[in-house]
Design a protein around this motif. Structure first.
Motif, PDB file in Angstrom:
ATOM      1  N   ASN A 200      -4.830   0.995  -9.047  1.00  0.00           N
ATOM      2  CA  ASN A 200      -4.580   2.455  -8.946  1.00  0.00           C
ATOM      3  C   ASN A 200      -5.640   3.182  -7.881  1.00  0.00           C
ATOM      4  OD1 ASN A 200      -2.395   2.378 -10.297  1.00  0.00           O
ATOM      5  ND2 ASN A 200      -3.573   3.065 -12.396  1.00  0.00           N
ATOM      6  N   ALA A 201      -6.821   2.441  -7.830  1.00  0.00           N
ATOM      7  CA  ALA A 201      -7.940   3.278  -6.920  1.00  0.00           C
ATOM      8  C   ALA A 201      -7.761   3.082  -5.576  1.00  0.00           C
ATOM      9  CB  ALA A 201      -9.097   2.428  -7.256  1.00  0.00           C
ATOM     10  N   LYS A 202      -6.741   2.027  -5.177  1.00  0.00           N
ATOM     11  CA  LYS A 202      -6.303   1.611  -4.026  1.00  0.00           C
ATOM     12  C   LYS A 202      -5.016   2.058  -3.592  1.00  0.00           C
ATOM     13  CE  LYS A 202      -9.841  -1.879  -3.338  1.00  0.00           C
ATOM     14  NZ  LYS A 202     -10.020  -3.438  -3.081  1.00  0.00           N
ATOM     15  N   ASN A 203      -4.305   2.623  -4.495  1.00  0.00           N
ATOM     16  CA  ASN A 203      -2.845   2.902  -4.322  1.00  0.00           C
ATOM     17  C   ASN A 203      -2.117   1.571  -3.786  1.00  0.00           C
ATOM     18  OD1 ASN A 203      -3.352   5.231  -5.320  1.00  0.00           O
ATOM     19  ND2 ASN A 203      -2.945   6.347  -3.251  1.00  0.00           N
ATOM     20  N   THR A 204      -2.418   0.417  -4.348  1.00  0.00           N
ATOM     21  CA  THR A 204      -1.782  -0.789  -3.841  1.00  0.00           C
ATOM     22  C   THR A 204      -1.210  -1.621  -5.367  1.00  0.00           C
ATOM     23  OG1 THR A 204      -3.271  -0.780  -2.101  1.00  0.00           O
ATOM     24  CG2 THR A 204      -2.228  -2.991  -2.586  1.00  0.00           C
ATOM     25  N   ILE A 205      -0.312  -2.269  -4.902  1.00  0.00           N
ATOM     26  CA  ILE A 205       0.064  -3.287  -5.795  1.00  0.00           C
ATOM     27  C   ILE A 205       0.260  -4.572  -5.259  1.00  0.00           C
ATOM     28  CG2 ILE A 205       1.660  -1.727  -7.433  1.00  0.00           C
ATOM     29  CD1 ILE A 205       4.238  -3.258  -6.120  1.00  0.00           C
TER      30      ILE A 205
ATOM     31  N   ALA B  72       0.787  -1.217   0.165  1.00  0.00           N
ATOM     32  CA  ALA B  72      -0.073   0.068   0.077  1.00  0.00           C
ATOM     33  C   ALA B  72       0.915   1.194  -0.272  1.00  0.00           C
ATOM     34  CB  ALA B  72      -0.888   0.100   1.129  1.00  0.00           C
ATOM     35  N   ALA B  73       0.415   2.302  -0.924  1.00  0.00           N
ATOM     36  CA  ALA B  73       1.602   3.331  -1.194  1.00  0.00           C
ATOM     37  C   ALA B  73       0.662   4.602  -0.799  1.00  0.00           C
ATOM     38  CB  ALA B  73       1.953   3.518  -2.470  1.00  0.00           C
ATOM     39  N   SER B  74       1.426   5.433  -0.450  1.00  0.00           N
ATOM     40  CA  SER B  74       0.941   6.773   0.128  1.00  0.00           C
ATOM     41  C   SER B  74       2.033   8.043  -0.065  1.00  0.00           C
ATOM     42  CB  SER B  74       0.304   6.782   1.196  1.00  0.00           C
ATOM     43  OG  SER B  74       1.154   6.698   2.175  1.00  0.00           O
ATOM     44  N   GLY B  75       1.496   9.278  -0.117  1.00  0.00           N
ATOM     45  CA  GLY B  75       2.163  10.596  -0.269  1.00  0.00           C
ATOM     46  C   GLY B  75       2.675  10.740  -1.614  1.00  0.00           C
TER      47      GLY B  75
END
Length: 123
Positions: free
Chosen positions: A73-78, A23-26
């Motif tokens: 991309n909607a969840k900012n997750t790979i 999960a990515a953020s920032g």
């Protein structure tokens, strides 16, 4: 501040499956190249799989046909779906993101890293 948080590691028997998440953020997630690397003690970190902003993918020969990388991309997750796991897949798996083409992923290490998640495959 860029933050990558991996999850999903654990202990599994050979032939089993695991799914890792990052999960990515920032930052603007959808525009970056993302990938998974792995490292065992005493060895260099190696690229496992990568996915570009447009969805193109690249895999290490050792995992082709067994692992699948994807992004939401909607969840900012790979994700890294790992099937038919082997004892030699045992390693710490790291998530990486960079604002560079996917072709750079296998060439050098740069960008941002998660803290790593342990995957152990027993024989």
């Amino acid at each position: 501040q860029v933050q990558l948080v991996e999850s999903g590691g654990g202990l599994v028997q050979a032939g089993g499956s695991l799914r890792l998440s990052c999960a990515a953020s920032g930052y603007i997630f959808s525009s970056t190249t993302m990938g998974w690397y792995r490292q065992v003690p005493g060895k260099q970190r190696e690229l496992v799989a990568a996915i570009g902003s447009g969805g193109s993918t690249d895999y290490a020969d050792s995992v082709k046909g067994r692992f699948t990388i994807s992004r939401d991309n909607a969840k900012n997750t790979i994700y890294l779906q790992m099937n038919s796991l082997k004892p030699e897949d045992t390693a710490v798996y790291y998530c990486n993101c960079r604002n560079l083409p996917i072709s750079t992923m296998a060439r050098y290490e740069t960008g941002y890293w998660g803290q790593g998640t342990q995957v152990t495959v027993s024989s």
